[in-house]
Design a protein around this motif. Structure first.
Motif, PDB file in Angstrom:
ATOM      1  N   SER A 111      75.519  -5.025  28.628  1.00 48.04           N
ATOM      2  CA  SER A 111      75.964  -3.995  27.694  1.00 48.04           C
ATOM      3  C   SER A 111      75.503  -4.304  26.278  1.00 48.04           C
ATOM      4  N   CYS A 143      77.286   3.440  22.759  1.00 53.50           N
ATOM      5  CA  CYS A 143      76.282   3.029  23.742  1.00 53.50           C
ATOM      6  C   CYS A 143      76.941   2.232  24.859  1.00 53.50           C
ATOM      7  N   MET A 144      77.890   1.382  24.477  1.00 56.21           N
ATOM      8  CA  MET A 144      78.533   0.531  25.472  1.00 56.21           C
ATOM      9  C   MET A 144      79.300   1.384  26.475  1.00 56.21           C
ATOM     10  N   SER A 150      72.944  -2.195  24.025  1.00 58.87           N
ATOM     11  CA  SER A 150      73.570  -1.413  22.963  1.00 58.87           C
ATOM     12  C   SER A 150      73.231  -1.931  21.572  1.00 58.87           C
ATOM     13  N   TYR A 153      69.357   6.004  23.637  1.00 56.14           N
ATOM     14  CA  TYR A 153      70.653   5.731  22.991  1.00 56.14           C
ATOM     15  C   TYR A 153      70.595   6.101  21.507  1.00 56.14           C
TER      16      TYR A 153
END
Lengths: 347, 516
Positions: free
Chosen positions: B313, B456-457, B317, B395
């Motif tokens: 993650s 994003c996570m 991210s 993202y």
């Protein structure tokens, strides 16, 4: 030779609006304080910002200390603000909020760090702010911030400093003192300055010379006393204080008016407009003096003096008088003009 | 994508865009979106009024609690709902009864409403704070009744905020993938995903058609908002101070207000958190779900599984947050310092990226990589497909709008006068930027970084479609394990997401308070 020479400076912000600055030209001598006086929106701040290099000029040139800084036209030249070595004090001071007072001043200095520190302290000493060197700007009062802003601009020892309404954010009581101190300081440092203001009292007391601006143009340049006493336009006359504008029929050095026969400051013939300052009219009891009589419409008491509005024939005349004898409303008074009336050129 | 949908479809499949299954899915999507909007509005409006305009006790604390569901993504909520009821669920373990928690439309409605409520609440609350009470007082002094004042003065002023909040909610719902897929409710975006996953070029073509419908829907919503806002002008004409006045509530209404906040908090925070903690708790989970079919592992090894997912993650991210913030700075600067029509358009562009449903965006990127590159570049296209750089790019573009906002407000601190002062003191443009502008807007930069990082996570569809093979982020782990009914395995990942989001947001709030 002039330190700064501005020639025909012009700036237009929008194509379909009139020019904000329209062909402005003036010189500033070394060590001289010039005040640009005008109502808000007349373009005076834009002139200042073009001299500093924040705005590009559409036409005209700026020469400073033997160098061309701005030249519009076929071979345009625009020296960047950081290379002009001209100080600028902003209306809101623009102190960097994330730096202490001393670091604000050091930011404008170059060289070794210890050396910069010494010079910054010297600059702060000039404005009496050394005790506050480690404070943050938001911990200072308005007047103190103003001094720091001045010290920061003085730090690099520019030969010219531009002041954009620097007193307008100060209390009335503080303003007068700060003004006198800054004027003294600038003269001691032999530093030239251009001050922009819309306050006529400030302009008269601060300036070596005043340039009156209106709608992007300079209307008149001269020593404060000359501009006040010999305005060359109705606009300049009203901008610098209250004034009575009278339509008269001139016949040489004299003219007949509702205030009787007036002496004119120069020889002229035909219908003209003349300006008479309110303090140049004396009031007296009608029983003791003959001449023109009028009726007091209203009085405005201001402590040190009194302003009357007096009806003479169909017109209202403003008269400034001391408070030793007062006339109530509706009283009848005699009026006498004690100075030459100033002939204003026909438009 | 438009080109793909029509070029491939032109000769092989002439099915009209709006027929049969597609139409059903479109109707499903719209009914879900409208349903969520209704629930969210009915709850958020009184909550916002209580928080902003009444003297409700503890209103600041209650407001913070009402915003907490932001840390619980929709798919985590869906997981919690599934893990609560049914055979082996939390309720059956504790109460001994099998209650079927809702799935399908009602399940999706519940989860998405809980997740979206804070957005509407925050928007309306801010608007109610900023509405000038003296306007209402003026209306009262002109002899208008309370009802008339509310309808003619207060509501029109809240309209833009309500529309902005509605837009967020509607776009979230139609773009949502995690909740509808776990709740088995067939909307357009779920369909795009299913077709895309199957990997055939025909189904990819069908996916792009569903995607087009989805984009069209988003466009219709935005057009409606712009139409409704076309002539609204709510500047405060004239000067003077805005004064605050709070309406006193009777004891009864105080209780009702507390009950409202309490029920919302219970449903949207306490229930999911309890469920997740229940599943994360080894003893209970083993006791209840000790069924062999669940194939449980020891809690310790479950916890170990979190670390690689956490790393994945962060790995995906972090660069995206940096890229988005890096792009947002020049955009915001350009708009603030050189206002022009072009700069205005440039500043709006990120919102298009934000409004485009994530799945559609992912789909279009896939199509560009595998199909849209001209001959010689085709190699680059397939190399980009499922590469980290493509995911980071996706993202960053998708969440760019989140980065622009805070930076723009940060720029308010860095007034142009300060930059001019620096220039007149002999410092060049770059020096001025690094020594004056950037330090002054640093709080905005940090907020942007954190917001984009959290988004994003939590992001699911973009990650699922674009992530490099072998990557499994926290969000993916939650989703896939819930799909496979491995509820005990989900819990640690879900906990990790919630903890990280809430801790980061907590840090932001504390910093914000210091700065003030």
């Amino acid at each position: 030779m002039a330190l700064l020479s501005v020639q025909n400076l012009t700036k237009r912000f929008h194509v379909d609006h009139p020019a904000a600055v329209d062909g402005v030209s003036f010189d500033v001598q070394p060590g001289e304080i010039l005040v640009l006086l005008g109502p808000s929106g007349c373009g005076k701040t834009t002139v200042l910002r073009m001299i500093a290099g924040f705005e590009h000029a559409d036409r005209g040139s700026v020469r400073f200390d033997g160098q061309t800084l701005t030249q519009a036209g076929d071979t345009p030249k625009h020296v960047r603000p950081e290379h002009r070595n001209i100080g600028f004090v902003f209306q809101d001071y623009a102190l960097f909020p994330h730096m202490s007072v001393i670091r604000n001043v050091m930011y404008g200095l170059h060289g070794k760090r210890s050396d910069r520190r010494v010079r910054a302290l010297q600059a702060l000493d000039l404005v009496g702010m050394t005790d506050y060197a480690e404070r943050r700007p938001h911990e200072l009062s308005g007047g103190q911030q103003q001094r720091v802003a001045l010290a920061r601009s003085l730090g690099p020892s520019p030969r010219l400093i531009l002041l954009d309404e620097p007193f307008s954010n100060l209390d009335a009581s503080l303003r007068e003192n700060t003004r006198q101190e800054m004027r003294k300081l600038l003269h001691e440092q032999d530093m030239a300055a251009i001050l922009v203001t819309h306050d006529q009292e400030e302009a008269l007391s601060f300036a070596d010379r005043i340039a009156v601006m209106s709608a992007g143009r300079i209307e008149q340049v001269g020593a404060p006393r000359d501009v006040y006493e010999q305005p060359t336009s109705a606009f300049a006359a009203t901008l610098l204080g209250r004034v009575n504008l009278l339509q008269v029929n001139a016949n040489g050095c004299e003219a007949d008016s509702i205030l009787g026969r007036l002496r004119l400051d120069r020889e002229v013939h035909g219908p003209i407009t003349v300006a008479i300052r309110p303090e140049h009219i004396l009031l007296s009891d009608p029983s003791e003096a003959n001449g023109v009589h009028g009726t007091v419409v209203s009085q405005d008491y201001k402590g040190h003096d009194l302003t009357y509005r007096i009806q003479v024939d169909e017109q209202i005349v403003t008269v400034q008088s001391d408070c030793r004898t007062t006339y109530p409303e509706e009283a009848s008074v005699a009026l006498r003009v004690v100075a030459d009336a100033v002939v204003l050129p026909a438009k | 994508m438009v080109a793909y949908a029509f070029s491939v479809g032109g000769d092989s499949d002439p099915t009209p865009l709006l027929r049969g299954e597609n139409l059903t899915r479109l109707i499903n999507t719209v009914t879900l979106a409208v349903g969520v909007l209704c629930i969210v509005t009915l709850l958020a409006a009184p909550m916002a009024w209580l928080a902003a305009r009444s003297n409700l006790a503890l209103r600041t604390t209650l407001s913070v609690l009402a915003v907490l569901p932001l840390a619980i993504p929709g798919y985590v909520m869906a997981y919690a709902l599934k893990g609560m009821g049914g055979y082996g669920g939390m309720i059956s373990a504790w109460a001994g009864v099998n209650i079927n928690t809702p799935t399908g439309y009602w399940g999706a409605l519940l989860c998405l409403s809980a997740y979206n409520l804070p957005y509407m609440f925050l928007t309306l609350r801010a608007a109610m704070f900023s509405v000038d009470p003296s306007l209402e007082e003026a209306a009262f002094s002109l002899g208008r009744s309370r009802l008339s004042v509310a309808r003619n003065v207060l509501l029109p002023q809240l309209l833009p905020a309500f529309l902005a909040g509605s837009m967020l909610v509607l776009l979230h719902v139609i773009a949502d993938f995690g909740v509808v897929s776990l709740m088995r409710f067939e909307t357009l975006s779920y369909d795009v995903f299913l077709k895309l996953e199957s990997g055939h070029s025909t189904s990819r073509y069908l996916a792009s058609r569903s995607g087009l419908l989805l984009m069209g829907l988003a466009a219709v919503f935005i057009a409606m908002e712009m139409y409704l806002l076309r002539r609204v002008r709510l500047d405060r004409a004239g000067t003077g101070n805005v004064r605050r006045r709070r309406i006193r509530l009777s004891a009864l209404w105080q209780t009702a207000g507390f009950a409202l906040f309490g029920v919302v908090f219970l449903v949207s925070v306490i229930t999911p958190v309890t469920t997740i903690v229940y599943w994360a708790w080894p003893a209970d989970a083993i006791g209840a779900a000790g069924d062999a079919s669940f194939g449980f592992e020891s809690n310790r090894s479950l916890m170990y599984g979190v670390w690689p997912a956490l790393w994945d993650s962060i790995y995906c991210s972090m660069p995206a947050a940096l890229l988005a913030t890096g792009l947002a700075i020049p955009i915001a600067l350009l708009r603030a310092r050189y206002p022009s029509r072009r700069a205005f358009v440039l500043e709006r562009l990120p919102y298009i990226g934000y409004a485009t449903p994530a799945l559609v965006f992912a789909l279009s990127l896939v199509l560009v990589c595998l199909w849209g590159m001209p001959g010689p570049l085709r190699g680059i296209g397939s190399a980009l497909y499922q590469s980290l750089s493509l995911l980071v790019y996706a993202y960053a573009i998708h969440f760019l709008a989140e980065a622009v906002g805070p930076i723009r407000s940060g720029l308010y601190l860095a007034r142009p006068r300060l930059e001019e002062a620096s220039r007149s003191l002999g410092h060049g443009r770059w020096q001025t930027f690094f020594q004056i502008t950037l330090p002054l807007m640093r709080h905005g930069v940090i907020v942007s970084l954190v917001l984009v990082f959290i988004s994003c996570m939590k992001e699911l569809p973009l990650t699922m479609i674009l992530s490099p093979t072998g990557t499994q982020t926290l969000a993916m782990a939650v989703w896939s394990n819930t799909e496979e009914v491995l509820y005990d395995r989900v819990a640690p990942y879900a906990l990790a997401i919630m903890l990280i989001s809430s801790v980061l947001v907590g840090i932001l709030l504390m910093r914000g308070r210091e700065n003030n």
